[in-house]
Write an enzyme that holds these catalytic residues in place. Structure first.
Site, PDB file in Angstrom:
ATOM      1  CG  ASP A 324      -1.916  -1.085   1.265  1.00  0.00           C
ATOM      2  OD1 ASP A 324      -2.084  -1.747   0.224  1.00  0.00           O
ATOM      3  OD2 ASP A 324      -2.561  -1.283   2.300  1.00  0.00           O
ATOM      4  CG  ASP A 485     -11.307  -1.657  -0.589  1.00  0.00           C
ATOM      5  OD1 ASP A 485     -10.363  -2.441  -0.421  1.00  0.00           O
ATOM      6  OD2 ASP A 485     -11.263  -0.697  -1.386  1.00  0.00           O
TER       7      ASP A 485
HETATM    8  O1  1PR Z   1     -10.578   2.988  -4.942  1.00  0.00           O
HETATM    9  O2  1PR Z   1      -9.733   2.408  -7.193  1.00  0.00           O
HETATM   10  O3  1PR Z   1      -8.835   4.385  -5.994  1.00  0.00           O
HETATM   11  O4  1PR Z   1      -8.288   2.108  -5.266  1.00  0.00           O
HETATM   12  C1  1PR Z   1      -7.746   2.361  -4.014  1.00  0.00           C
HETATM   13  C2  1PR Z   1      -7.107   1.084  -3.569  1.00  0.00           C
HETATM   14  O5  1PR Z   1      -6.425   1.358  -2.359  1.00  0.00           O
HETATM   15  C3  1PR Z   1      -8.099  -0.024  -3.298  1.00  0.00           C
HETATM   16  O6  1PR Z   1      -7.615  -1.216  -3.855  1.00  0.00           O
HETATM   17  C4  1PR Z   1      -8.140  -0.148  -1.785  1.00  0.00           C
HETATM   18  O7  1PR Z   1      -8.220  -1.497  -1.390  1.00  0.00           O
HETATM   19  C5  1PR Z   1      -6.809   0.441  -1.369  1.00  0.00           C
HETATM   20  N1  1PR Z   1      -6.882   1.186  -0.110  1.00  0.00           N
HETATM   21  C6  1PR Z   1      -7.483   2.380   0.059  1.00  0.00           C
HETATM   22  N2  1PR Z   1      -7.290   2.806   1.329  1.00  0.00           N
HETATM   23  C7  1PR Z   1      -6.573   1.868   1.954  1.00  0.00           C
HETATM   24  C8  1PR Z   1      -6.105   1.891   3.332  1.00  0.00           C
HETATM   25  O8  1PR Z   1      -5.505   0.943   3.844  1.00  0.00           O
HETATM   26  N3  1PR Z   1      -6.391   2.982   4.026  1.00  0.00           N
HETATM   27  N4  1PR Z   1      -5.643  -0.267   1.312  1.00  0.00           N
HETATM   28  C9  1PR Z   1      -6.325   0.841   1.050  1.00  0.00           C
HETATM   29  C10 1PR Z   1      -6.134  -1.449   1.141  1.00  0.00           C
HETATM   30  C11 1PR Z   1      -5.799  -3.545   1.822  1.00  0.00           C
HETATM   31  C12 1PR Z   1      -4.884  -4.507   1.302  1.00  0.00           C
HETATM   32  C13 1PR Z   1      -3.893  -4.893   2.373  1.00  0.00           C
HETATM   33  C14 1PR Z   1      -4.420  -6.207   2.839  1.00  0.00           C
HETATM   34  C15 1PR Z   1      -3.418  -7.064   3.512  1.00  0.00           C
HETATM   35  N5  1PR Z   1      -5.260  -2.255   1.751  1.00  0.00           N
HETATM   36  O9  1PR Z   1      -4.294  -4.106   0.179  1.00  0.00           O
HETATM   37  O10 1PR Z   1      -2.672  -4.880   1.792  1.00  0.00           O
HETATM   38  O11 1PR Z   1      -5.526  -5.973   3.709  1.00  0.00           O
HETATM   39  O12 1PR Z   1      -3.001  -6.505   4.695  1.00  0.00           O
HETATM   40  P1  1PR Z   1      -2.502  -7.402   5.881  1.00  0.00           P
HETATM   41  O13 1PR Z   1      -1.826  -8.596   5.301  1.00  0.00           O
HETATM   42  O14 1PR Z   1      -1.530  -6.552   6.621  1.00  0.00           O
HETATM   43  O15 1PR Z   1      -3.707  -7.760   6.715  1.00  0.00           O
HETATM   44  P2  1PR Z   1      -9.420   3.033  -5.859  1.00  0.00           P
END
Ligand code: 1PR
Length: 632
Positions: A324, A485
């Site tokens: 991320d 999400d």
């Molecule tokens: O909505 O098309 O602009 O895409 C934004 C992207 O960013 C989406 O794929 C969304 O999942 C991601 N995203 C947005 N905000 C966050 C955040 O964390 N605040 N991250 C975010 C999503 C989730 C996973 C993470 C897993 C594994 N992160 O990618 O890596 O949950 O984590 P873990 O193994 O530590 O539990 P758009």
């Protein structure tokens, strides 16, 4: 070297001879067992902003133990030779270019029909859909020169993926299209009961005859069976009596084995992507480029847990490392990681700085070296602005594709966008910029939810203009990942929602509610919508998406394992690959999700890898011990 006096392909093809004209394996000089990939001269020219994205220390060199690569001996002396690349601008060809440069060759772009006829070695990495590829070749008057080059057969030719399929008579893709007509047979869609299509991931080549191309271990072509290579496609060519003399290897997927590599004399092609198949793929490319004189050395020493057929054969369950990425408060692009999507440090309940877990390019390389099957970048603030203005993310991709030879996915901000000056950017333009920078797939989050809402409002029809439809039409469904999400939404009675509800065994609601559905959110979890992950996944498959990345806000960063109920619900609803994400805290969590949900194709983790708590290898060893097909 090959005997150029052997019959040309023109005569071989017209005779449709069944005799093998396989090239003779030439002797190779093997040097060094623990050599390390070194950067070629092309890597020295990075400018300051690019340097800032790179780690300046060499202290952390992660090397894959089972396979070593002795640096191209010609690197110091200059280029090993020229190779012409036919890039017709339809997808990620950057990695092919990078692979050849990494191996010490100079790449010359084909710009005209004459360039094909003048080429000494030609690589044709077909990308996109069959019909549009043929259209572009026709428009650019490249069909006849290509046929002539291949039929002449005196100079090396290597087709990759669609570059193999186009050699056949035609394909049923794009409603039935004529190909180059050089290999007998028609390319058809995968069939098989409950088969997950596209065929995405690491599978095994069954080598049918001797050839230096797939000779990975000292004159033992059968050894390549233990090394998986990366496939991504929905259509394939089948072996038959007419094309049997071309078939170099087959791969098992679907109702019958398909052709995974062909060779006749100097003409070779692979359905898999050598440039995305890690060190194994680089070795295959090197064999092609050097005419069987590759100095890269492979070791077949696999851990004892890999002894069973269940582990060594078939499409491997993938382990994906996710980064991320966002700018921190100082404006530097960093890899961060949230707890249930909250990425700020906490001190006495107060929200602090954005958690900084490292530099994106450095970490991507680290995970490639550790054996990750794929690497994903999610620009987690991408929804705020268009990524086309976010040059650092594009630069991260470009730099990563120079050292990471497994698939790269990028997400964040892929949607139509009009900036404050009234300039419009289409999602297709954004995706195209990402593909041109080295991404193999794009992942779409927030926009997918809005597209799905319109889809259901419009009697389950797309209007052809959405990001999912336009990108998938242009680049193929395998290039479009939907990042979901969701968060649990509890109900006392499933009738209270129109969305698919389950009776949960994992965790009851705050008031003891037994039922829940998985509510889709947008803008990084900030806004919940009245559509479930189940409904979203079904709509996306119908609109042409090729894969689902299934996050879970409740489990993100918690380390309690994947939410099997969510993964099962979605994986059972669609026939495209589903990647379980969020919650990995231990190697066994990977085996557990694949055991509990056999239809789950891949599992992704972030925090445990970034914090060095668990290695990719440990996850894979646990999977192998559980008898799961694993790329070790
Ligand atoms: O909505 O098309 O602009 O895409 C934004 C992207 O960013 C989406 O794929 C969304 O999942 C991601 N995203 C947005 N905000 C966050 C955040 O964390 N605040 N991250 C975010 C999503 C989730 C996973 C993470 C897993 C594994 N992160 O990618 O890596 O949950 O984590 P873990 O193994 O530590 O539990 P758009």
């Amino acid at each position: 070297m090959l005997n150029t006096a052997q019959p040309t392909l023109a005569t071989m093809h017209s005779a449709r001879s069944s005799s093998n004209s396989t090239a003779t394996t030439t002797s190779r000089v093997l040097i060094g067992r623990r050599g390390m990939m070194t950067s070629g001269g092309d890597f020295s020219a990075i400018n300051n902003s690019r340097r800032a994205l790179l780690h300046n220390s060499t202290s952390q060199q992660h090397k894959r133990k089972t396979l070593t690569l002795r640096a191209a001996s010609a690197t110091a002396a200059g280029s090993k030779g020229e190779v012409s690349l036919l890039d017709y601008g339809a997808g990620n060809v950057r990695s092919v270019r990078n692979a050849m440069q990494k191996l010490g060759y100079t790449v010359k772009d084909i710009k005209s029909p004459e360039d094909i006829l003048a080429a000494k070695k030609l690589v044709f990495p077909g990308v996109g859909a069959y019909g549009s590829a043929m259209d572009i070749l026709r428009e650019r008057k490249l069909i006849e020169p290509l046929r002539e080059y291949v039929l002449d057969g005196t100079r090396p030719f290597m087709g990759v993926c669609l570059g193999l399929q186009l050699l056949f008579d035609g394909s049923e893709e794009s409603g039935g299209v004529e190909g180059l007509g050089l290999i007998p047979g028609t390319v058809t869609k995968f069939t098989g009961e409950d088969l997950i299509v596209p065929h995405i991931g690491w599978n095994v080549n069954e080598v049918k005859r001797e050839s230096y191309l797939l000779d990975l271990q000292k004159g033992d072509p059968s050894a390549s069976v233990s090394e998986r290579v990366y496939f991504v496609h929905s259509y394939r060519a089948l072996p038959n009596d007419q094309n049997n003399d071309w078939v170099l290897s087959t791969c098992d997927y679907g109702s019958e084995p398909f052709i995974s590599a062909v060779q006749k004399g100097n003409v070779m092609a692979t359905q898999f992507h050598p440039e995305k198949s890690g060190f194994t793929g680089l070795k295959i490319f090197d064999q092609f480029l050097s005419g069987g004189k590759s100095e890269m050395e492979t070791s077949s020493a696999l851990p004892s847990s890999a002894s069973s057929d269940a582990v060594r054969k078939g499409l491997a369950k993938r382990v994906i490392a996710c980064l991320d990425v966002r700018s921190n408060d100082a404006g530097d692009l960093v890899v961060t990681k949230g707890d249930s999507y909250d990425v700020r440090e906490k001190s006495e309940g107060e929200s602090g700085d954005v958690r900084n877990l490292g530099k994106p390019v450095e970490l991507a390389k680290k995970y490639f070296d550790m054996g990750a099957d794929e690497v994903s970048f999610l620009n987690i603030t991408g929804y705020r602005d268009t990524p086309l203005k976010d040059a650092p993310m594009i630069e991260v991709l470009k730099l990563s594709s120079e050292t990471v030879f497994v698939p790269l996915t990028v997400g964040g901000g892929i949607r139509d966008f009009t900036d404050s000056n009234g300039k419009h950017y289409s999602s297709l333009e954004v995706a195209s910029a990402y593909f041109a920078s080295g991404a193999d797939k794009v992942s779409i989050g927030s926009d997918a939810v809005e597209v799905a809402e319109k889809f259901y409002a419009n009697n389950e029809q797309g209007d052809g203009t959405s990001s999912i439809e336009t990108i998938s039409n242009r680049y193929g469904s395998q290039a479009v990942v939907i990042s979901i999400d969701p968060r649990r939404k509890y109900e006392t009675d499933p009738k209270n929602t129109k969305n698919k509800c389950i009776e949960t065994k994992r965790k009851l609601g705050p008031n003891g509610e037994k039922y829940c559905w998985f509510q889709c959110t947008i803008k990084g979890g900030r806004e919940g919508r009245d559509i479930g992950a189940y409904e979203l996944a079904i709509a996306m498959e119908k609109l042409g998406a090729g894969e689902i990345l299934l996050n879970c806000i409740d489990e993100d960063g918690q380390g309690n394992g994947f939410d099997h109920e969510l993964v099962k619900m979605v994986a059972d609803a669609v026939k495209i690959p589903v990647i379980a994400s969020s919650g990995a805290g231990h190697p066994r969590h990977f085996s557990e999700v694949f055991g509990a949900v056999p239809a789950c194709s891949a599992a992704l983790a972030a925090g445990i890898f970034h914090r060095d708590e668990v290695t990719v290898k440990e996850c894979k060893e646990d999977m192998a011990k559980s008898g799961l097909p694993t790329r070790l």
